[in-house]
Design an enzyme around this catalytic site. Structure first.
Site, short mmCIF file in Angstrom:
data_model
loop_
_atom_site.label_atom_id
_atom_site.label_comp_id
_atom_site.label_asym_id
_atom_site.label_seq_id
_atom_site.Cartn_x
_atom_site.Cartn_y
_atom_site.Cartn_z
CE LYS A 1 11.64 -5.61 -1.52
NZ LYS A 1 11.43 -4.20 -1.80
C1 PLP Z 1 10.17 -0.50 -5.99
C2 PLP Z 1 9.02 -1.18 -5.31
N1 PLP Z 1 7.85 -1.31 -5.95
C3 PLP Z 1 6.80 -1.92 -5.38
C4 PLP Z 1 6.86 -2.43 -4.10
C5 PLP Z 1 5.68 -3.12 -3.48
O1 PLP Z 1 5.95 -4.49 -3.37
P1 PLP Z 1 5.24 -5.39 -2.24
O2 PLP Z 1 3.78 -5.10 -2.33
O3 PLP Z 1 5.56 -6.78 -2.66
O4 PLP Z 1 5.83 -5.00 -0.96
C6 PLP Z 1 8.06 -2.30 -3.39
C7 PLP Z 1 8.18 -2.84 -2.03
O5 PLP Z 1 8.72 -3.89 -1.83
C8 PLP Z 1 9.16 -1.68 -4.00
O6 PLP Z 1 10.33 -1.55 -3.35
#
Ligand code: PLP
Length: 311
Positions: free
Chosen positions: A157
């Site tokens: 991330k």
């Molecule tokens: C690109 C992306 N995909 C998926 C997610 C979902 O991740 P999470 O469930 O850990 O928040 C996020 C959010 O953080 C994201 O930015």
């Protein structure tokens, strides 16, 4: 945005307006940072952070993938977050830790630039709106493909990587839709601009596998577990674009958006054009888990506690 009083920055609590960086901060120019999005909810046991350690673990892993040594351990970041929420007097909030290359070195080689860490908390309602959680969103497949493992690290991330989501988000917003769905390099469904995606057809729940260049979402894992606990079959497999149009139900999961049904994709109504029964069922139990109403998922919540000497 709804400001809070204090931000935690490099080990200290500073006033919201004093949490500043230099304009030559490395991360500002080259996107050299990693972050998390986390939420805390008001529960019967008090304010509790959903899957807190999992998020901090992913933060530290993202930092490692970009060669950033983080000067604080997981438990230190966790304690700082607890204290920050308490000192800001927030019963529920969004939590944004960010680790970035700071001021002191320009040029692409980043390893001599300092690594800085900040945590901000503030009140932030459902990212796609409360109405969307109830009635679903209209989504469009973006012409931008999800970043691939050939050039970046979809599993991290990382700040710079979000230019991909930003382009998709702008494109679909300008076209009049509420969310973007990105395909991977092979043309299979990958995920939303900030959410993972699920498709339900003939009673089977499917979601793209990690090799579809998804971010391995923490809420994705929760939704898989909840759907299985409810007795549904869940498979991780490649999903073709047209399956979005043929699906009985489609929904998105993510920390900011929570669990949001999709009621239309590329102007095709999904199922009956309103959230379907499996989506509703998983969403209801998921929300029970977030708000501490589901005993079986109680260990997903990190109840905010501050040692009495800290506040
Ligand atoms: C690109 C992306 N995909 C998926 C997610 C979902 O991740 P999470 O469930 O850990 O928040 C996020 C959010 O953080 C994201 O930015």
């Amino acid at each position: 945005m709804q400001q809070a009083e204090l931000i935690w920055m490099n080990g200290e609590f500073v006033a919201w307006e004093d949490a500043r960086v230099h304009v030559l901060t490395h991360g500002l120019h080259y996107g050299t940072g990693v972050f998390e999005g986390i939420r805390a909810y008001e529960t019967p046991r008090g304010t509790a952070i959903f899957r807190h350690r999992d998020h901090l673990d992913r933060l530290l892993r993202s930092a490692r993938l970009y060669y950033m040594p983080v000067p604080y351990g997981l438990e230190e970041l966790r304690a700082a977050t607890h204290e920050l929420i308490t000192r800001n007097g927030l019963a529920s909030c969004y939590i944004r830790p960010v680790v970035f290359r700071g001021y002191g070195q320009m040029g692409l080689f980043p390893l001599d630039a300092p690594v800085e860490v900040a945590i901000a908390v503030w009140s932030w309602g459902a990212y796609l709106g409360e109405q969307s959680k109830r009635h679903g969103v209209r989504a469009k497949v973006s012409s931008w493909r999800r970043i691939s493992s050939d050039s970046l690290i979809p599993q991290a991330k990382a700040c710079g990587q979000y230019l991909n989501s930003v382009l998709a988000k702008i494109e679909t917003h300008q076209a009049g839709y509420e969310e973007a769905i990105l395909l991977d390099d092979a043309g299979n469904v990958s995920e939303g601009s900030g959410e993972n995606i699920f498709v339900v057809r003939d009673g089977v729940v499917a979601t793209p596998p990690p090799d579809a260049d998804i971010l391995d979402g923490i809420n994705r894992r929760c939704a898989i577990r909840i759907a299985r606990d409810l007795g549904h079959q869940v498979v991780e497999r490649d999903i073709a674009r047209a399956e979005l149009y043929l699906a009985d139900e489609v929904f998105l999961t993510g920390t900011a958006a929570e669990l949001v049904p999709v009621r239309e994709v590329d102007d095709h109504p999904v199922g009956e054009g309103e959230p379907g029964p499996i989506t509703r069922e998983v969403q209801a139990l998921f929300e029970d888990a977030l708000y501490g109403r589901a005993e079986r998922y109680a260990d997903w919540l990190d109840v905010v506690r501050v040692p009495s000497t800290a506040s």
